[in-house]
Design an enzyme around this catalytic site. Structure first.
Site, PDB file in Angstrom:
ATOM      1  N   ASP A   1       0.836  -1.118  -0.131  1.00 43.21           N
ATOM      2  CA  ASP A   1       0.017   0.052  -0.220  1.00 43.21           C
ATOM      3  C   ASP A   1       0.839   1.076  -0.024  1.00 43.21           C
ATOM      4  O   ASP A   1       1.857   1.043   0.148  1.00 43.21           O
ATOM      5  CB  ASP A   1      -1.013  -0.013   1.125  1.00 43.21           C
TER       6      ASP A   1
ATOM      7  N   GLU B   1     -10.804   6.766   4.500  1.00 44.77           N
ATOM      8  CA  GLU B   1      -9.711   6.117   5.399  1.00 44.77           C
ATOM      9  C   GLU B   1     -10.043   6.640   6.793  1.00 44.77           C
ATOM     10  O   GLU B   1     -10.826   6.815   7.428  1.00 44.77           O
ATOM     11  CB  GLU B   1      -8.151   6.405   4.984  1.00 44.77           C
TER      12      GLU B   1
END
Length: 534
Positions: free
Chosen positions: A213, A419
């Protein structure tokens, strides 16, 4: 821009094309005028894998329209706690629903040939894109729903809840798998050799590449980046093939070369990574066609794609309540009325309607972010020409009482987030939403449309509301909501997740011993399309 980067890559000694990737997670969501589809939670409510496959195909065309051959989608997380800020990126709390929705992969990449080896990546040419199943694994199971946190479970729990969609993704030929920031029982996934190499690569025989990521390597340590060489060594030896570095690539090159020269990272590990990356590049035809195709430019925001998105909105709506007493439904609403009220902070805000990951990472409030139709605009376009539509974002009681409204549509919910910024311990409707519900529903028959990325606290207001609709984060095609509110189509959506009474119950998922929801998983009232009145 992508072609310029590609030209630079092709002018190097080996002339190997780069693979440029982007977060196209609900349509090509960083591009102006692209079709924005409902976020995954809404698609989970449709229970329609064939529709999701068509969305994948439309998204692939819009991504290719900008010269990009690779998307960091789908997110196949199993969100087990709505307090998680990425819960709207998860199709469902139920692995079976998420398994079905992996049909987006053949939509994005193309249908895998019948004689193809299972686990081998497949991309069917220039009108398709490489996909990426993420975030491996357990991202939706973190303690208290805290983003990037620790998923505490035994191996059986990990395999039975969080792993199943990956089996399906790999069998469907997914090109890449992105590693999760989160940990499993205290071990960072970016450092987990057993789950990345022994399990994913060797046991599941996944033949695509594993990508980190964004800054995922740096986040192996606490504080972040405190020992970069150690992080790099750990991540690469764990089995990560491609590292996502947003800023300091020179530090990476320096540390990486040093680790190779000292034989800390063996050539066999580099060969494995290179082989996997090249396999995907060869499979997708990147060597034959490294450049973007300008003839696809008109695919962005194409009407056929917007029609698919509108259909997805219709099918994603979940009707939670219809009428205060049995046999007296409020929905579908009549298009002909003297005067109607539209209220709420989410009624005329395209940004809130699309949610996070739209134009910007956290989303953008307002109506100037891209081309689309707000709920208010959709209502005005749907009702009879003689119906007066009055819009007041947060009307006071005097205003409501001094007008004679036939009914009201109140759109409230959440503001945009993505997020960690979306992590929430209270899951309340954004102010002044609760007051708007109270003021309007006290005096007028009201249909409340919740525009949110997850179930929110609604129990205190349900009794006052005549009709309640969960619209999730529907995207640019607001007409999909009015198609169903006014009865051109019936309600068919089913809850993809449990709707709690109070946050004190969380986490609470279908099958739990203490299951006591406000609305259970799979709930959804249905209506028949209204007969046209002449």
């Amino acid at each position: 821009m992508v072609n310029e980067m590609q030209r630079a890559a092709l002018s190097t000694r080996l002339g190997i094309p780069i693979i440029y990737g982007i977060d196209a997670i609900h349509g090509h969501n960083t591009v102006y005028n692209a079709t924005i589809f409902p976020h995954n939670i809404g698609l989970g409510a449709t229970r329609d894998p064939a529709l999701v496959k068509r969305i994948g195909a439309a998204t692939a065309l819009e991504v290719r329209a900008t010269g990009i051959p690779y998307t960091f989608a789908p997110c196949i997380a199993i969100c087990r706690d709505p307090r998680w800020g990425r819960c709207y990126e998860s199709y469902s709390e139920d692995p079976k629903v998420v398994e079905q929705m992996t049909e987006i992969i053949p939509g994005l990449q193309g249908e895998i040939p019948e004689n193809s080896l299972k686990g081998v990546p497949f991309v069917a040419g220039k009108r398709k894109v490489a996909a990426c199943a993420k975030h491996y694994v357990g991202d939706g199971g973190t303690h208290l729903g805290i983003n990037e946190n620790n998923t505490i479970s035994n191996f059986h729990g990990l395999l039975s809840v969080h792993m199943p969609p990956y089996y399906h993704a790999i069998i469907k030929g997914v090109s890449s798998v992105m590693v999760s920031y989160s940990s499993w029982n205290g071990v960072k996934m970016h450092a987990n050799h057993y789950l990345l190499t022994d399990f994913l690569k060797n046991k599941l025989r996944f033949r695509g590449f594993i990508i980190s990521d964004y800054e995922g390597i740096d986040r192996i340590t606490t504080p972040v980046g405190v020992n970069y060489t150690f992080s790099l060594q750990t991540g690469i030896l764990a089995g990560i093939d491609m590292i996502m570095i947003p800023y300091d690539y020179s530090r990476y090159t320096e540390s990486f070369n040093e680790l190779v020269q000292k034989n800390v990272i063996p050539m066999s590990r580099i060969d494995d990574a290179v082989r996997r990356i090249l396999r995907v590049k060869f499979t997708m035809g990147l060597f034959e066609s490294p450049f973007g195709d300008h003839s696809l430019a008109n695919e962005i925001g194409k009407q056929e794609h917007r029609d698919i998105a509108r259909e997805a909105v219709r099918k994603s709506l979940v009707l939670l309540k219809n009428g205060k007493s049995y046999g007296e439904p409020l929905l579908p609403l009549p298009k002909k009325a003297k005067k109607i009220l539209v209220a709420g902070s989410n009624a005329d805000n395209l940004g809130y309607q699309c949610g996070g990951w739209t134009i910007e990472w956290q989303g953008v409030s307002g109506n100037n972010l891209t081309i689309g139709t707000t709920l208010l605009e959709a209502i005005k376009a749907t009702v009879d020409a003689g119906t007066e539509v009055v819009y007041s974002e947060n009307p006071n009681e005097y205003f409501i009482q001094s007008n004679e409204f036939a009914y009201a549509i109140v759109a409230v919910g959440e503001h945009s987030y993505a997020e960690t910024f979306g992590d929430s311990m209270n899951l309340t409707i954004a102010d002044p939403g609760p007051a708007t519900i109270e003021n309007v529903c006290k005096h007028v028959k009201c249909a409340v449309v919740l525009i949110s990325g997850r179930p929110v606290v609604i129990e205190p207001y349900v009794e006052k509301i005549d009709a309640l609709v969960a619209a999730w984060l529907p995207g640019t095609e607001g007409r999909g909501i009015t198609d169903v509110l006014f009865g051109d189509y019936g309600f068919t959506g089913k809850l993809p997740r449990t709707w709690f009474k109070s946050v004190d119950q969380l986490p609470m998922n279908v099958g739990d011993p203490h299951y006591d929801p406000l609305y259970p998983f799979g709930f959804g009232l249905t209506t028949e399309p209204a007969k046209p009145s002449y």
